[in-house]
Design a protein around this motif. Structure first.
Motif, PDB file in Angstrom:
ATOM      1  N   VAL A 242      24.751  41.189 -13.860  1.00 11.82           N
ATOM      2  CA  VAL A 242      25.891  40.028 -13.114  1.00 11.82           C
ATOM      3  C   VAL A 242      26.214  40.476 -11.776  1.00 11.82           C
ATOM      4  N   GLU A 243      26.632  41.426 -11.726  1.00  9.66           N
ATOM      5  CA  GLU A 243      26.557  40.946 -10.219  1.00  9.66           C
ATOM      6  C   GLU A 243      26.091  40.727  -9.018  1.00  9.66           C
ATOM      7  N   THR A 244      24.869  41.112  -9.327  1.00 13.09           N
ATOM      8  CA  THR A 244      23.449  41.386  -8.817  1.00 13.09           C
ATOM      9  C   THR A 244      23.380  39.450  -9.225  1.00 13.09           C
ATOM     10  N   LEU A 245      23.406  38.935  -9.517  1.00  7.81           N
ATOM     11  CA  LEU A 245      22.965  37.213  -9.570  1.00  7.81           C
ATOM     12  C   LEU A 245      24.088  36.855  -9.053  1.00  7.81           C
ATOM     13  N   SER A 246      25.017  36.944  -8.873  1.00  2.47           N
ATOM     14  CA  SER A 246      26.611  36.661  -8.457  1.00  2.47           C
ATOM     15  C   SER A 246      26.298  36.064  -6.595  1.00  2.47           C
ATOM     16  N   LEU A 247      25.835  37.459  -6.427  1.00  2.00           N
ATOM     17  CA  LEU A 247      24.722  38.028  -5.103  1.00  2.00           C
ATOM     18  C   LEU A 247      24.418  37.099  -5.084  1.00  2.00           C
ATOM     19  N   PHE A 248      22.839  37.212  -5.440  1.00  2.00           N
ATOM     20  CA  PHE A 248      21.642  36.844  -5.385  1.00  2.00           C
ATOM     21  C   PHE A 248      22.511  35.270  -4.970  1.00  2.00           C
ATOM     22  N   THR A 250      25.334  33.499  -3.283  1.00  2.00           N
ATOM     23  CA  THR A 250      25.618  33.483  -2.463  1.00  2.00           C
ATOM     24  C   THR A 250      24.045  33.894  -1.027  1.00  2.00           C
ATOM     25  N   TYR A 251      23.994  35.078  -1.754  1.00  2.00           N
ATOM     26  CA  TYR A 251      22.486  34.807  -0.308  1.00  2.00           C
ATOM     27  C   TYR A 251      22.052  33.822  -0.433  1.00  2.00           C
ATOM     28  N   LEU A 252      21.690  33.424  -1.874  1.00  3.77           N
ATOM     29  CA  LEU A 252      20.694  32.483  -1.612  1.00  3.77           C
ATOM     30  C   LEU A 252      20.868  31.074  -0.875  1.00  3.77           C
ATOM     31  N   GLY A 253      22.311  31.030  -1.205  1.00  3.46           N
ATOM     32  CA  GLY A 253      23.107  29.980  -0.972  1.00  3.46           C
ATOM     33  C   GLY A 253      23.316  29.872   1.038  1.00  3.46           C
ATOM     34  N   ARG A 254      23.346  31.076   1.482  1.00  7.82           N
ATOM     35  CA  ARG A 254      24.076  31.421   2.960  1.00  7.82           C
ATOM     36  C   ARG A 254      22.199  30.922   3.474  1.00  7.82           C
ATOM     37  N   ILE A 255      21.103  30.962   2.808  1.00  6.64           N
ATOM     38  CA  ILE A 255      19.866  30.770   3.547  1.00  6.64           C
ATOM     39  C   ILE A 255      19.899  29.275   3.312  1.00  6.64           C
ATOM     40  N   LEU A 280      19.516  29.190 -13.341  1.00  4.10           N
ATOM     41  CA  LEU A 280      20.377  27.676 -12.748  1.00  4.10           C
ATOM     42  C   LEU A 280      21.781  28.039 -12.826  1.00  4.10           C
ATOM     43  N   PRO A 281      22.669  28.288 -14.673  1.00  7.12           N
ATOM     44  CA  PRO A 281      23.774  28.151 -14.815  1.00  7.12           C
ATOM     45  C   PRO A 281      24.546  29.800 -13.494  1.00  7.12           C
ATOM     46  N   ALA A 282      24.021  30.959 -12.903  1.00  4.04           N
ATOM     47  CA  ALA A 282      24.116  31.048 -12.006  1.00  4.04           C
ATOM     48  C   ALA A 282      24.487  30.198 -10.405  1.00  4.04           C
ATOM     49  N   LEU A 283      23.368  29.588 -10.703  1.00  2.00           N
ATOM     50  CA  LEU A 283      23.530  28.744  -9.301  1.00  2.00           C
ATOM     51  C   LEU A 283      24.640  27.608  -9.468  1.00  2.00           C
ATOM     52  N   LYS A 284      24.932  27.684 -10.153  1.00  2.00           N
ATOM     53  CA  LYS A 284      26.086  25.909 -10.860  1.00  2.00           C
ATOM     54  C   LYS A 284      27.264  26.667 -10.451  1.00  2.00           C
ATOM     55  N   LYS A 285      27.152  28.105 -10.116  1.00  2.00           N
ATOM     56  CA  LYS A 285      29.236  28.371 -10.701  1.00  2.00           C
ATOM     57  C   LYS A 285      29.241  28.500  -8.863  1.00  2.00           C
ATOM     58  N   PRO A 286      30.140  28.609  -8.412  1.00  2.07           N
ATOM     59  CA  PRO A 286      31.115  28.438  -6.880  1.00  2.07           C
ATOM     60  C   PRO A 286      30.223  28.768  -6.420  1.00  2.07           C
ATOM     61  N   GLU A 287      29.699  30.460  -6.195  1.00  3.28           N
ATOM     62  CA  GLU A 287      29.271  30.968  -5.075  1.00  3.28           C
ATOM     63  C   GLU A 287      28.131  30.408  -4.371  1.00  3.28           C
ATOM     64  N   PHE A 288      27.302  29.473  -5.258  1.00  2.00           N
ATOM     65  CA  PHE A 288      25.916  29.261  -4.425  1.00  2.00           C
ATOM     66  C   PHE A 288      26.446  28.037  -2.789  1.00  2.00           C
ATOM     67  N   ARG A 289      27.420  27.026  -3.299  1.00  2.00           N
ATOM     68  CA  ARG A 289      28.162  26.148  -2.767  1.00  2.00           C
ATOM     69  C   ARG A 289      29.227  26.871  -1.882  1.00  2.00           C
ATOM     70  N   ASP A 294      29.832  27.206   3.644  1.00  2.00           N
ATOM     71  CA  ASP A 294      30.606  28.298   4.799  1.00  2.00           C
ATOM     72  C   ASP A 294      29.685  28.485   6.043  1.00  2.00           C
ATOM     73  N   LYS A 295      30.303  27.540   6.963  1.00  2.00           N
ATOM     74  CA  LYS A 295      29.440  27.015   7.783  1.00  2.00           C
ATOM     75  C   LYS A 295      30.147  27.129   9.504  1.00  2.00           C
ATOM     76  N   ALA A 296      31.160  27.789   9.250  1.00  2.00           N
ATOM     77  CA  ALA A 296      32.288  26.993  10.909  1.00  2.00           C
ATOM     78  C   ALA A 296      31.332  27.581  11.982  1.00  2.00           C
ATOM     79  N   PRO A 297      31.693  25.932  12.510  1.00  2.00           N
ATOM     80  CA  PRO A 297      32.170  24.607  12.579  1.00  2.00           C
ATOM     81  C   PRO A 297      31.516  23.920  12.318  1.00  2.00           C
ATOM     82  N   HIS A 298      31.323  23.928  10.917  1.00  2.00           N
ATOM     83  CA  HIS A 298      29.911  22.909  10.087  1.00  2.00           C
ATOM     84  C   HIS A 298      29.986  22.918   9.209  1.00  2.00           C
TER      85      HIS A 298
END
Length: 341
Positions: A242-248, A250-255, A280-289, A294-298
């Motif tokens: 479960v945490e693996t998908l959450s971090l996956f 997150t990191y995919l969102g950053r890249i 897809l269900p994991a990507l639709k959770k808040p972590e990805f977006r 989260d790219k301050a200042p942009h």
């Protein structure tokens, strides 16, 4: 046979279209600019000694309409007249292909260039929005594909044309930011001391991340295959998965956010490949977006960029077909990648 004469001349119909992977090769035949491509059964690369043999048995022997030219997408860079394939024993030899299959033209491009061509005009039915945003801009785009590796390509819109930009974006460095990241990252397997994005954001990378989380938590890994990690992460049966998908996510969102800024991809970021569809269900959770934006200042810039998962089952073939029908819409670089009789 020359590589440079009339390099921008359209391919002659019927056109053989191919997406060549390490395990499977997919082919279709585009008879003319107005027809839908005719698809053929998937070819297993291990069943044939050469790509020419596979095309002969998988396409030529199954249709009376023989192709006059071919455009093929392959994994890896195209250099010279002999192109070895990743994770497959085939070597594409365009000059031999022209002779053996009686073709007038062969074009070879990178597999993620084909994915980039596909997102130029992807119907809504084949793209699933992640946190829907207005999609009204004809503007540059990016496609990322976590699969066997992590493919990345840009699609720049300039002077009224779509210009695919292949690269090796899956091998950029990725590093820790949160407290949990700093606990997990020391246990990620590296490449010569480096944590590249592909060390986490692909099938084997998902297992790599899962094993690192298990190490930190002091538990023995119970899962060894990417599909098992993703299944257990989605159904909640394994806490570390479960945490693996959450971090996956997150990191995919950053890249993905990084790539959006690099290409100024106001037209959207597209996630291709089998893994994106499966989780897809994991990507639709808040972590990805959240990570994407989260790219301050942009942050404001990223908040306005739409993100999608590509759900088309044959996206690369669709992209190649779009190019074959309307090559004038694209600025596809053919130098050193087109061979003619």
């Amino acid at each position: 046979m020359a590589k440079h004469s009339n390099i921008d001349q359209p391919l002659s119909f019927p056109i053989l279209i191919g997406d060549i992977g390490g395990t499977n090769a997919r082919f279709s035949l585009l008879v003319d600019a107005f027809s839908e491509p005719r698809e053929f059964p998937i070819v297993h690369t291990a069943d044939f000694a050469t790509i020419n043999d596979a095309i002969q048995a998988g396409v030529m022997d199954k249709t009376a309409q023989q192709p006059r030219s071919a455009i093929l997408a392959v994994a890896g860079p195209i250099r010279g007249d002999e192109i070895p394939l990743t994770n497959c024993d085939w070597v594409v030899k365009p000059k031999d292909m022209i002779k053996a299959l009686n073709l007038t033209d062969v074009v070879i491009i990178n597999d993620f260039e084909a994915q980039a061509l596909a997102i130029a005009n992807m119907p809504d039915a084949y793209r699933e929005p992640i946190a829907p945003r207005p999609d009204t801009r004809i503007a540059s785009r990016v496609v990322l594909g976590p699969g066997t590796g992590l493919g990345v390509a840009g699609l720049v819109h300039a002077q009224g044309k779509w210009i695919p930009v292949p690269g090796e974006g899956g091998h950029i460095d990725i590093g820790p930011r949160s407290k949990r990241d700093y606990e997990v990252f020391p246990h990620i397997k590296t490449i010569e001391g480096r944590v590249a994005a592909e060390q986490i954001l692909c099938g084997r990378g998902m297992v790599n991340l899962y094993n690192a989380i298990c190490k930190v938590d002091g538990v023995e890994p119970a899962l060894a295959e990417p599909k098992d990690v993703s299944h257990a992460g989605l159904d909640g049966s394994d806490p570390q998965a479960v945490e693996t998908l959450s971090l996956f996510a997150t990191y995919l969102g950053r890249i993905a956010g990084d790539m959006a800024m690099i290409f100024m991809a106001r037209g959207g970021v597209y996630l291709a490949g089998g893994i994106s569809q499966k989780i897809l269900p994991a990507l639709k959770k808040p972590e990805f977006r959240t990570a994407f934006e989260d790219k301050a200042p942009h942050n404001t810039l990223l908040q306005a960029i739409p993100t999608y998962v590509v759900t088309h089952p044959l996206a690369a073939l669709a992209g190649l077909a779009t190019y074959a029908r309307t090559p004038g819409r694209f600025g596809l670089a053919l130098e050193e990648r087109r061979w003619r009789r």
